[in-house]
Design a protein around this motif. Sequence first.
Motif, mmCIF file in Angstrom:
data_model
loop_
_atom_site.group_PDB
_atom_site.id
_atom_site.type_symbol
_atom_site.label_atom_id
_atom_site.label_comp_id
_atom_site.label_asym_id
_atom_site.label_seq_id
_atom_site.Cartn_x
_atom_site.Cartn_y
_atom_site.Cartn_z
ATOM 1 N N LEU A 1 18.743 15.162 -4.071
ATOM 2 C CA LEU A 1 19.783 14.413 -4.757
ATOM 3 C C LEU A 1 19.281 13.751 -6.046
ATOM 4 C CD1 LEU A 1 21.630 12.725 -1.757
ATOM 5 C CD2 LEU A 1 22.220 14.832 -2.975
ATOM 6 N N LYS A 2 17.955 13.671 -6.170
ATOM 7 C CA LYS A 2 17.394 13.048 -7.368
ATOM 8 C C LYS A 2 17.274 14.029 -8.536
ATOM 9 C CE LYS A 2 16.777 9.147 -5.243
ATOM 10 N NZ LYS A 2 17.525 7.936 -5.604
ATOM 11 N N TRP A 3 17.440 15.328 -8.198
ATOM 12 C CA TRP A 3 17.303 16.361 -9.243
ATOM 13 C C TRP A 3 18.618 16.457 -10.000
ATOM 14 C CZ3 TRP A 3 17.733 22.247 -8.521
ATOM 15 C CH2 TRP A 3 17.271 22.918 -9.676
ATOM 16 N N LYS A 4 18.521 16.511 -11.335
ATOM 17 C CA LYS A 4 19.747 16.428 -12.120
ATOM 18 C C LYS A 4 20.629 17.679 -12.021
ATOM 19 C CE LYS A 4 17.856 17.927 -16.596
ATOM 20 N NZ LYS A 4 17.750 17.564 -18.031
ATOM 21 N N TYR A 5 20.042 18.831 -11.593
ATOM 22 C CA TYR A 5 20.838 20.072 -11.477
ATOM 23 C C TYR A 5 21.281 20.368 -10.027
ATOM 24 C CZ TYR A 5 18.929 20.936 -16.121
ATOM 25 O OH TYR A 5 18.575 20.818 -17.445
ATOM 26 N N TYR B 1 23.615 19.220 -8.146
ATOM 27 C CA TYR B 1 25.060 19.365 -7.940
ATOM 28 C C TYR B 1 25.526 20.777 -8.286
ATOM 29 C CZ TYR B 1 30.082 18.713 -8.677
ATOM 30 O OH TYR B 1 31.444 18.834 -8.645
ATOM 31 N N TYR B 2 25.041 21.324 -9.421
ATOM 32 C CA TYR B 2 25.452 22.668 -9.849
ATOM 33 C C TYR B 2 24.843 23.753 -8.963
ATOM 34 C CZ TYR B 2 26.674 19.870 -13.905
ATOM 35 O OH TYR B 2 27.191 18.898 -14.720
ATOM 36 N N VAL B 3 23.597 23.516 -8.547
ATOM 37 C CA VAL B 3 22.954 24.485 -7.640
ATOM 38 C C VAL B 3 23.716 24.567 -6.309
ATOM 39 C CG1 VAL B 3 20.865 24.961 -6.293
ATOM 40 C CG2 VAL B 3 20.678 24.257 -8.690
ATOM 41 N N LEU B 4 24.128 23.387 -5.809
ATOM 42 C CA LEU B 4 24.869 23.358 -4.540
ATOM 43 C C LEU B 4 26.181 24.142 -4.649
ATOM 44 C CD1 LEU B 4 24.850 22.221 -1.670
ATOM 45 C CD2 LEU B 4 26.107 20.246 -2.534
ATOM 46 N N TRP B 5 26.876 23.958 -5.761
ATOM 47 C CA TRP B 5 28.101 24.728 -5.975
ATOM 48 C C TRP B 5 27.823 26.232 -6.059
ATOM 49 C CZ3 TRP B 5 32.984 24.095 -5.249
ATOM 50 C CH2 TRP B 5 33.556 22.832 -5.251
ATOM 51 N N GLY B 6 26.731 26.580 -6.715
ATOM 52 C CA GLY B 6 26.362 27.997 -6.821
ATOM 53 C C GLY B 6 26.063 28.612 -5.460
ATOM 54 N N ILE B 7 25.311 27.839 -4.624
ATOM 55 C CA ILE B 7 24.989 28.343 -3.284
ATOM 56 C C ILE B 7 26.266 28.539 -2.453
ATOM 57 C CG2 ILE B 7 23.865 27.709 -1.102
ATOM 58 C CD1 ILE B 7 21.713 26.297 -2.787
ATOM 59 N N TYR C 1 24.540 17.031 3.006
ATOM 60 C CA TYR C 1 24.290 16.235 1.813
ATOM 61 C C TYR C 1 25.255 15.052 1.674
ATOM 62 C CZ TYR C 1 20.944 19.682 0.340
ATOM 63 O OH TYR C 1 19.839 20.501 0.274
ATOM 64 N N GLY C 2 26.138 14.928 2.608
ATOM 65 C CA GLY C 2 26.999 13.753 2.597
ATOM 66 C C GLY C 2 26.517 12.656 3.530
#
Length: 360
Positions: A330-334, A336-342, A320-321
């Motif tokens: 990357l267009k979905w507003k959540y 970033y949080y989902v990625l951290w959760g995974i 994702y970088g």
Amino acid sequence: MKRKQPVKIKKTKLAKSFGKAPGTVVYIGEKEHLSTKIEIHDYTKDSYKITETDNIEDAFVFKGNDHTSWININGLSHTKEITRIGEFYGLHPLLLEDIVNTNQRAKIEEYETHIFLVLKMMYFNKKQEFTVEHISIVLGKGYVITFQESEEDIFDPLRSRISNSKSRIRNSSSDYLGYSLLDAVFDNYFVVIEHLGDKVELLEDELFNEKTNSNITQDIQSLKREILRIRRSVLPLREVIGRIIKSETDLIQEKNKDYFRDLYDHIIHVHENIDVYREMIWGLMDMYMTTISNKMNGIMKVLTIISTIFIPLTFIVGVYGMNFEYIPELKWKYSYYVLWGIMFLLFLALLIFFRKKKWL
């Protein structure tokens, strides 16, 4: 061009005797500053006299009387005085050469009028430093002459026994006195070896409990040197005592040979203890290297686990970088949080996996 300075070669102790004729009395040792002092214990069953003197001629009057005399000579560097007493008591020049050579290994030589022994006396001096001292014993009819490097020795209990009119030594001949001197030396071997064993066990405990200090290798090497020095000094004594037992000389009474057989048992015991501690000391370095290796393996395991945990996390972050113009998530507003959760769930899953495998 600058001229080089000549290299100075340090003269060894043995170099003093190089080129000399056999039987030349040359002191080889490190205690050249000590003067010669004489201590004489002259006794019978009913009388006892002790004399301390610096005059070598005072030791000449005790030959040929009906007493038993112990002539203890401290200090070997004054070879002229050693030669004088040797000539008076009929000691061979080669024998005198061995007396003042502190590198001489343990040995026994039989002559018609006396028996000559060389051995090492081991003890802890007043500063509690381990000391190995050269000692020679001449056993003759009615007298025993001992030659020591210094005044400090281990014979104080023997002196006390001689001063006691009821002791066995006062009722015995010079061969029993010679046995008593050897017995005192051998008994102190056990004291030295016991102290050495305590040091070995202390180092073992430190290694097992992982409480080692930075000087542990130096301590082990020091123990190695000590045990080798002791072993080199004690190893020939089995042959020495064996020859005394088998000797047919009139200087040793048959009834007293049982005491020398007891000494033979003692020296075998000393040999066995030395071999045991020698193997233990050799094993200490292996144990230390194993301990260091285990610590290194533990560190590498922790680093490997940390790296393994971060591999999938680094992969996700790397994907994702990337600099693509269109990445739907990357267009979905959540996102970033989902990625951290995974990533957090992956982290927990890997920890649980390592726990089950008992890698943590």
